[in-house]
Design a protein around this motif. Structure first.
Motif, PDB file in Angstrom:
ATOM      1  N   GLU B 154      51.532  49.061  47.350  1.00 21.37           N
ATOM      2  CA  GLU B 154      52.752  48.896  46.577  1.00 21.37           C
ATOM      3  C   GLU B 154      52.816  49.771  45.332  1.00 21.37           C
ATOM      4  O   GLU B 154      53.876  50.212  44.923  1.00 21.37           O
ATOM      5  N   ALA B 156      50.232  52.045  42.139  1.00 23.74           N
ATOM      6  CA  ALA B 156      48.953  52.728  41.900  1.00 23.74           C
ATOM      7  C   ALA B 156      47.838  51.806  41.406  1.00 23.74           C
ATOM      8  O   ALA B 156      46.706  51.892  41.883  1.00 23.74           O
ATOM      9  N   SER B 157      48.124  50.894  40.449  1.00 22.91           N
ATOM     10  CA  SER B 157      47.020  50.082  39.923  1.00 22.91           C
ATOM     11  C   SER B 157      46.574  49.050  40.965  1.00 22.91           C
ATOM     12  O   SER B 157      45.424  48.621  40.981  1.00 22.91           O
ATOM     13  N   ALA B 159      46.241  49.637  44.066  1.00 23.28           N
ATOM     14  CA  ALA B 159      45.376  50.311  45.045  1.00 23.28           C
ATOM     15  C   ALA B 159      43.910  50.095  44.711  1.00 23.28           C
ATOM     16  O   ALA B 159      43.039  50.258  45.552  1.00 23.28           O
ATOM     17  N   LYS B 160      43.621  49.736  43.469  1.00 23.04           N
ATOM     18  CA  LYS B 160      42.227  49.586  43.030  1.00 23.04           C
ATOM     19  C   LYS B 160      41.804  48.129  42.974  1.00 23.04           C
ATOM     20  O   LYS B 160      40.667  47.829  42.623  1.00 23.04           O
ATOM     21  N   TRP B 173      42.875  40.540  33.650  1.00 21.13           N
ATOM     22  CA  TRP B 173      42.250  41.376  34.675  1.00 21.13           C
ATOM     23  C   TRP B 173      41.631  42.559  33.968  1.00 21.13           C
ATOM     24  O   TRP B 173      42.298  43.218  33.165  1.00 21.13           O
ATOM     25  N   PRO B 175      40.336  45.975  34.830  1.00 19.00           N
ATOM     26  CA  PRO B 175      40.201  46.905  35.960  1.00 19.00           C
ATOM     27  C   PRO B 175      38.940  47.754  35.887  1.00 19.00           C
ATOM     28  O   PRO B 175      38.468  48.239  36.908  1.00 19.00           O
ATOM     29  N   ARG B 295      59.693  49.577  45.754  1.00 22.29           N
ATOM     30  CA  ARG B 295      59.791  49.131  44.376  1.00 22.29           C
ATOM     31  C   ARG B 295      60.788  49.958  43.566  1.00 22.29           C
ATOM     32  O   ARG B 295      61.033  49.686  42.405  1.00 22.29           O
ATOM     33  N   GLN B 296      61.352  50.965  44.225  1.00 19.24           N
ATOM     34  CA  GLN B 296      62.333  51.802  43.571  1.00 19.24           C
ATOM     35  C   GLN B 296      63.484  50.956  43.022  1.00 19.24           C
ATOM     36  O   GLN B 296      64.059  51.271  42.003  1.00 19.24           O
ATOM     37  N   SER B 305      55.396  53.962  31.464  1.00 16.72           N
ATOM     38  CA  SER B 305      54.389  54.497  32.375  1.00 16.72           C
ATOM     39  C   SER B 305      53.207  53.534  32.444  1.00 16.72           C
ATOM     40  O   SER B 305      52.780  52.982  31.440  1.00 16.72           O
ATOM     41  N   GLY B 306      52.683  53.314  33.635  1.00 18.11           N
ATOM     42  CA  GLY B 306      51.552  52.399  33.787  1.00 18.11           C
ATOM     43  C   GLY B 306      51.963  50.964  33.524  1.00 18.11           C
ATOM     44  O   GLY B 306      51.142  50.114  33.199  1.00 18.11           O
ATOM     45  N   GLU B 309      50.196  48.101  35.622  1.00 18.05           N
ATOM     46  CA  GLU B 309      48.818  47.834  35.217  1.00 18.05           C
ATOM     47  C   GLU B 309      48.794  46.987  33.950  1.00 18.05           C
ATOM     48  O   GLU B 309      48.033  46.028  33.828  1.00 18.05           O
TER      49      GLU B 309
END
Lengths: 496, 317
Positions: B154, B156-157, B159-160, B173, B175, B295-296, B305-306, B309
């Motif tokens: 979904e 970038a954050s 994915a980890k 959390w 990361p 998610r657009q 940005s970010g 996360e």
């Protein structure tokens, strides 16, 4: 060329093309792969290229990418792929990848799950994490540089974790002016090294991830001398590992008792297959029973194979609890209190000799003490004596359990032969391990007929068993918990 | 095979479906394994239920995991008061049909201070009505494990993120300091007050979700299917114009068009897409040629940005 087909399919009507795609993915399980290589071998560019050329990156993600990189583009006018992958702020700030990330893409033949792992030496543990579930490893090397120590290190870890299929991606071949001799030399060097690991299945591919040559699309125009597969073609043909050919194993996760009339044992088949009528043994108790039914939500099934999440019903009342394992009667795993294993130390404190850890394997969690024996020197690929293991170390150890443990070797079964160690002080996962074999219950220099039976209060026994002296000789000791009355009876029997 | 089957089983076998393909079967097996592991290891699990397509799949998998027993934990719906009306109607029907335990929580501060997406902006509104509300509900229930439907593809954050994602007592959390997660062996050891968010759908992609909904015939909110609906255009998004609380701004006009939603959240913050997809086949075909991510249409991801996360570190799902 499978992916170009998807790309051009958009001009046709959706009704014609979509069902084809859907049918194709159905043929196989997703292939899990790990990408590894040294820091500047272009790993992020490769994965970015894979996602880009298989259309796994969507327009809005690309727009965010272009915004974040403030217009920074590579010389082909594409966004900086590395930024697509390094999702965490710290990673973007430092420009490095610090953790395993999972990526998803698919072609019309297959779906892929990529464990994208860091190249820095201090993150070797993350590589081991990614490798634990992978069917195949893609090892990147820079064509100008050739095989590095880090390449050998990663190949070694991947092979220890049970990966048998390798792709050697000789990247940045464009910067050697597509030098065929250079490619063949690197391939030769790697194959020679891989033989020492027992790895035989290697596909070497010359590629330019930046230019997209031999990744998804072929690079014939630039490298007419290479007529082998692209990376994606190799991945499409790779096999997924399976524990189906070994004996039946069901680690019991929970007992389902929704009512008086139903009692089922729920878990995921970790090896072999099972069908109604099969005779099974419950370990560690050793009770024997027959399978009457395999229950799932959809229907009562007539068989289940490795990987299936099932509920098993037996023909008689036996005592089964979470952590037990139901296994084939004619092909049983090893049981005992002493095992040998290889493990990767994952945390700064390493693995301390004699310390009592929690070991979790399947659904079973038990106390274990660890005695390091030797450590692998990744530079020389030789094992040397060691009495403790530091972070990132790969070591051979003795495991000594308080109670019966149940394992297969990792070689035979990647589920029932694998375990993690948990530090009881921090609750953190401190090692991943693979069973290599069982040790005899009473062995070594302490062979002695003379035994002493002690009957003590449980709390005092706990204290004694926690001492280092005791832990070091744990494999020589039998411990049973019982009531004071029963203990007195047994001792009285001896006195007779 | 035995002739004696519990009644519920007979009902299921009556509706014979073709077997799942190996790809979806592998994903289903993994999710069921995670559900059973968490239910066995934790004292007080709960399942976050947001009524969307991923929650619908998650719930279906939970029912499969514990069959023939009941789902052994409650569902938690963190309501903002600004969900689509159709979502709430759907939720109530599902809870009744499947005999589930539902906990609904609305942040009392939201009502008291009249926090709305219009007056407080999407960032602050989300922080109060979703992140803070979730923490309140988890604390109130003393839940030590919470299932969520997040997928790694979904954002970038995500994915980890681990399948067992460790949280501190204040739900944070970290990361940079996640526990290694090897094989399918999950470390569920926590101290009092700490908790784990468990993500059985981690390895699913959006297409997998839709193909599974189709294969398993899972009910979903009708807003996912195209229909003629009233909407207004705002900040480049098509906002559904059904709720009387939506006030038109100067220059805005109510329009009508055939639209649907790829994701569902709070109606003022969720943009529709133009689509004529009225069946699951249509949706899947549309997805396979889609050029933008799901998610657009979600305003909250783009605040900064970010931003996902950051929200996750603060305890957002």
């Amino acid at each position: 060329m499978t992916v170009s087909a998807t790309a051009t399919a958009e001009v046709f009507s959706l009704e014609e093309t979509a069902p084809d795609h859907a049918r194709a993915i159905r043929d196989s399980r997703p292939l899990r792969l790990i990408t590894c290589g040294s820091v500047d071998d272009g790993k992020s560019t490769l994965i970015g290229r894979l996602l880009w050329d298989t259309k796994a990156v969507k327009e809005d993600q690309a727009a965010t990418l272009e915004r974040d990189s403030s217009g920074k583009q590579n010389d082909l006018g594409l966004p900086d792929f590395a930024l697509l992958l390094d999702g965490l702020q710290a990673e973007r700030e430092q420009g490095i990848t610090i953790d395993v990330a999972y990526r998803y893409f698919s072609t019309d033949r297959r779906a892929f799950i990529v464990a994208d792992t860091p190249g820095h030496e201090q993150y070797t543990r993350n590589m081991a994490t990614g490798a634990s579930t992978a069917d195949l490893a893609v090892l990147l090397v820079d064509a100008r540089v050739g095989i590095l120590e880090q390449t050998r290190r990663h190949a070694t870890i991947a092979s220890l974790m049970g990966i048998r299929q390798f792709v050697l991606a000789v990247n940045k071949i464009d910067l050697t002016h597509y030098d065929r001799a250079r490619f063949e030399q690197i391939t030769h060097d790697f194959k020679e090294f891989a033989l020492t690991l027992g790895v035989k299945q290697i596909t070497a591919i010359p590629m330019s991830a930046l230019k997209g040559e031999n990744v998804v699309y072929d690079g014939r125009a630039a490298m007419p001398w290479y007529d082998g597969p692209t990376l994606v073609e190799t991945l499409e043909k790779a096999t997924t590992r399976s524990n189906q050919t070994v004996g039946f194993r069901l680690p019991v996760q929970r007992v389902s008792r929704p009512g008086e009339s139903f009692r089922g044992y729920q878990g995921t088949v970790a090896g072999g297959s099972v069908k109604p009528g099969d005779s099974v043994v419950v370990l560690p108790s050793g009770m024997v029973a027959n399978v009457t039914k395999i229950v799932t939500f959809d229907l009562v099934r007539n068989a289940a194979v490795a990987g299936d999440a099932i509920t098993l019903v037996l023909d008689r009342q036996v005592d089964v609890a979470r952590g037990d394992m139901i296994v084939a009667i004619d092909s049983q795993p090893m049981t005992g209190r002493g095992f040998d294993a290889q493990l990767v130390a994952l945390q700064p404190d390493g693995i301390e000799p004699g310390k009592r850890y929690w070991l979790k394997s399947g659904s079973r969690r038990q106390r274990v003490s660890i005695e390091p024996v030797s450590q692998l020197d990744l530079k020389t690929a030789k094992w040397g004596a060691a009495d403790r293991l530091g972070m990132n170390a790969i070591g051979k150890v003795h495991l000594t359990f308080d109670e019966q443990a149940i394992f297969d070797t990792y070689e035979q079964n990647r589920t029932t032969g694998a375990f993690i160690l948990i530090d009881p002080d921090t609750n953190n996962t401190v090692a991943g391990g693979m069973i290599t074999g069982r040790r005899s219950e009473i062995g070594g220099i302490h062979k002695d007929d003379q035994r002493v039976l002690l009957s003590l209060p449980a709390d005092l026994a706990e204290k004694i068993m926690a001492t280092e002296l005791f832990a070091n000789r744990r494999q020589d000791v039998d411990v049973r918990h019982t009531s004071a009355g029963r203990a007195a009876e047994i001792l009285a029997d001896l006195d007779d | 095979m035995s002739d004696i089957r519990p009644e519920a089983e007979a009902k299921h076998s009556a509706t014979q479906k073709p077997p799942l393909d190996p790809h979806l079967k592998a994903l289903e097996n993994e999710a069921i394994h995670i559900f059973r592991e968490v239910a066995a290891e934790f004292e007080r699990p709960v399942m976050l239920y947001s009524i969307g397509k991923d929650s619908s799949v998650l719930l279906h998998l939970a029912r499969k995991a514990f069959y023939p027993g009941r789902v052994p934990f409650p569902l938690l719906h963190v309501n903002t008061g600004w969900k689509f009306a159709e979502m709430i109607a759907f939720r109530d029907k599902i809870v009744k049909d499947y005999d589930l335990d539902l906990i609904e929580h609305i942040n009392p501060r939201g009502a008291a201070e009249n926090v709305t997406p219009f007056t407080h902006g999407s960032a602050l509104y989300t922080d109060i009505m979703k992140t803070e509300a979730l923490r309140q509900a988890l604390d109130a229930g003393k839940f030590d494990a919470a299932f969520g439907g997040a997928r790694r593809d979904e954002e970038a954050s995500r994915a980890k993120e681990r399948i067992y994602s460790f949280r501190t007592p204040d739900h944070r959390w970290d990361p940079r300091n996640q526990r290694p997660e090897l094989w399918n062996i999950y470390n569920g050891m926590i101290r009092n007050g700490e908790s784990v968010r468990a993500f059985p759908l981690s390895n699913w992609t959006e297409v997998d979700i839709w193909r599974y909904i189709q294969a398993e015939d899972i009910p979903i909110v009708p807003l996912y299917f195209a229909e003629k609906r009233p909407y207004v255009e705002r900040d480049g998004m098509m906002i559904l114009a059904e709720d009387p609380r939506l006030e038109l701004l100067p220059g805005e006009v109510k329009q009508e068009g055939v639209i649907r939603f790829r994701t569902l959240g709070c109606f003022p913050l969720t943009g529709a897409i133009r689509s004529t997809a009225t069946t699951l086949d249509d949706i899947i075909a549309e997805l396979e040629t889609a050029t933008v991510s799901e998610r657009q249409g979600r305003a909250i991801d783009r605040d900064q940005s970010g931003s996902m996360e950051k929200k996750k570190r603060e305890g957002y799902f």
